[in-house]
Design a protein around this motif. Structure first.
Motif, PDB file in Angstrom:
ATOM      1  N   ARG A 167       4.159  13.992  -9.306  1.00  0.00           N
ATOM      2  CA  ARG A 167       5.267  14.952  -9.330  1.00  0.00           C
ATOM      3  C   ARG A 167       5.928  15.016 -10.709  1.00  0.00           C
ATOM      4  O   ARG A 167       6.346  16.090 -11.155  1.00  0.00           O
ATOM      5  N   CYS A 168       6.013  13.857 -11.375  1.00  0.00           N
ATOM      6  CA  CYS A 168       6.587  13.852 -12.738  1.00  0.00           C
ATOM      7  C   CYS A 168       5.706  14.652 -13.700  1.00  0.00           C
ATOM      8  O   CYS A 168       6.213  15.368 -14.577  1.00  0.00           O
ATOM      9  N   GLU A 169       4.387  14.521 -13.543  1.00  0.00           N
ATOM     10  CA  GLU A 169       3.482  15.290 -14.391  1.00  0.00           C
ATOM     11  C   GLU A 169       3.638  16.795 -14.110  1.00  0.00           C
ATOM     12  O   GLU A 169       3.640  17.613 -15.040  1.00  0.00           O
ATOM     13  N   GLU A 170       3.765  17.151 -12.824  1.00  0.00           N
ATOM     14  CA  GLU A 170       3.978  18.557 -12.469  1.00  0.00           C
ATOM     15  C   GLU A 170       5.289  19.068 -13.065  1.00  0.00           C
ATOM     16  O   GLU A 170       5.360  20.194 -13.582  1.00  0.00           O
ATOM     17  N   LEU A 171       6.331  18.240 -12.989  1.00  0.00           N
ATOM     18  CA  LEU A 171       7.630  18.620 -13.558  1.00  0.00           C
ATOM     19  C   LEU A 171       7.530  18.785 -15.076  1.00  0.00           C
ATOM     20  O   LEU A 171       8.112  19.708 -15.645  1.00  0.00           O
ATOM     21  N   ASP A 172       6.762  17.897 -15.710  1.00  0.00           N
ATOM     22  CA  ASP A 172       6.585  17.990 -17.161  1.00  0.00           C
ATOM     23  C   ASP A 172       5.889  19.300 -17.529  1.00  0.00           C
ATOM     24  O   ASP A 172       6.273  19.974 -18.498  1.00  0.00           O
ATOM     25  N   LEU A 173       4.868  19.657 -16.750  1.00  0.00           N
ATOM     26  CA  LEU A 173       4.190  20.932 -16.996  1.00  0.00           C
ATOM     27  C   LEU A 173       5.135  22.115 -16.761  1.00  0.00           C
ATOM     28  O   LEU A 173       5.113  23.096 -17.507  1.00  0.00           O
ATOM     29  N   ALA A 174       5.947  21.994 -15.709  1.00  0.00           N
ATOM     30  CA  ALA A 174       6.885  23.073 -15.409  1.00  0.00           C
ATOM     31  C   ALA A 174       7.976  23.182 -16.476  1.00  0.00           C
ATOM     32  O   ALA A 174       8.530  24.253 -16.708  1.00  0.00           O
ATOM     33  N   MET A 175       8.288  22.089 -17.146  1.00  0.00           N
ATOM     34  CA  MET A 175       9.358  22.080 -18.150  1.00  0.00           C
ATOM     35  C   MET A 175       8.868  22.471 -19.546  1.00  0.00           C
ATOM     36  O   MET A 175       9.677  22.621 -20.455  1.00  0.00           O
ATOM     37  N   TYR A 190       2.114   6.640  -6.990  1.00  0.00           N
ATOM     38  CA  TYR A 190       1.168   7.658  -7.478  1.00  0.00           C
ATOM     39  C   TYR A 190       1.702   9.069  -7.217  1.00  0.00           C
ATOM     40  O   TYR A 190       1.555   9.961  -8.052  1.00  0.00           O
ATOM     41  N   THR A 191       2.327   9.252  -6.055  1.00  0.00           N
ATOM     42  CA  THR A 191       2.908  10.558  -5.746  1.00  0.00           C
ATOM     43  C   THR A 191       4.019  10.888  -6.736  1.00  0.00           C
ATOM     44  O   THR A 191       4.117  12.020  -7.239  1.00  0.00           O
ATOM     45  N   ASP A 213       0.837  -1.214   0.000  1.00  0.00           N
ATOM     46  CA  ASP A 213       0.000   0.000   0.000  1.00  0.00           C
ATOM     47  C   ASP A 213       0.866   1.255   0.000  1.00  0.00           C
ATOM     48  O   ASP A 213       0.616   2.205  -0.772  1.00  0.00           O
ATOM     49  N   THR A 214       1.875   1.289   0.854  1.00  0.00           N
ATOM     50  CA  THR A 214       2.771   2.448   0.926  1.00  0.00           C
ATOM     51  C   THR A 214       3.495   2.652  -0.396  1.00  0.00           C
ATOM     52  O   THR A 214       3.630   3.780  -0.890  1.00  0.00           O
ATOM     53  N   SER A 215       3.953   1.550  -1.002  1.00  0.00           N
ATOM     54  CA  SER A 215       4.655   1.642  -2.294  1.00  0.00           C
ATOM     55  C   SER A 215       3.731   2.171  -3.387  1.00  0.00           C
ATOM     56  O   SER A 215       4.149   2.976  -4.229  1.00  0.00           O
ATOM     57  N   ILE A 216       2.486   1.724  -3.386  1.00  0.00           N
ATOM     58  CA  ILE A 216       1.534   2.196  -4.404  1.00  0.00           C
ATOM     59  C   ILE A 216       1.284   3.698  -4.224  1.00  0.00           C
ATOM     60  O   ILE A 216       1.279   4.461  -5.209  1.00  0.00           O
TER      61      ILE A 216
END
Length: 178
Positions: A145-153, A140-141, A133-136
């Motif tokens: 964060r990768c999607e946020e970074l992609d938007l920021a880039m 997702y987090t 559960d913690t790993s899942i």
């Protein structure tokens, strides 16, 4: 005199009875040759009614006594041997009790060990479930964060073009100043 069997001559069952009937017939044939009426009549009285033959043995009690094993064939039982047998039986019973106690203790130890293993397995499964559960959640987090970074880039390629343009302009200015 004691009354014997009532045997229908037509009813013969099994090979043993067939052999006995054949032996009686051969005895009857032998006794007829010797002048006697029948072999059965030598041993008692015989009366025939159709297919049914009535036979009464003349000395049935004597024949029973002769066929029974003699009472003297069984030796007397030694009381010392009986005491020894009782003592040995007591020892065997005590050993069986000790063996059963030992088996009982061993089974209790195995049961306790099995319960411990099952509890450890259960705890491991619960811990593994929590870790999954913690790993899942962490995955997702990370994806978020990768999607946020992609938007920021997204402005970076446009900024890179502007930097190249500025560099080209500076190189031309330098070329004019020289």
């Amino acid at each position: 005199m004691a009354e014997g069997w009532h045997v229908p001559a037509a009813e013969v069952e099994g090979p043993g009875q067939q052999e006995q009937l054949a032996a009686e017939r051969s005895l009857e044939a032998l006794s007829l040759e010797c002048g006697a009426a029948s072999a059965l009549e030598l041993e008692g009285s015989v009366r025939r009614e159709g297919l049914l033959t009535h036979f009464v043995a003349s000395n049935l009690q004597r024949k029973i006594q002769l066929s029974a094993p003699a009472a003297s064939a069984i030796p007397p039982v030694d009381p010392a041997a009986l005491r020894d047998l009782v003592a040995l039986a007591g020892q065997v019973a005590a050993q069986v009790d000790e063996l059963l106690r030992s088996v009982h203790c061993g089974l209790q130890a195995l049961t306790a060990l099995s319960v411990g293993c099952i509890q450890t397995y259960r705890d491991g499964v619960e811990s593994l479930g929590e870790a999954v559960d913690t790993s899942i959640r962490a995955m997702y987090t990370l994806v978020a964060r990768c999607e946020e970074l992609d938007l920021a880039m997204q402005p970076v390629p446009a900024l890179a073009r502007r930097i190249r343009d500025m560099k080209g302009t500076l190189e031309r200015l330098e070329g004019l100043c020289k």
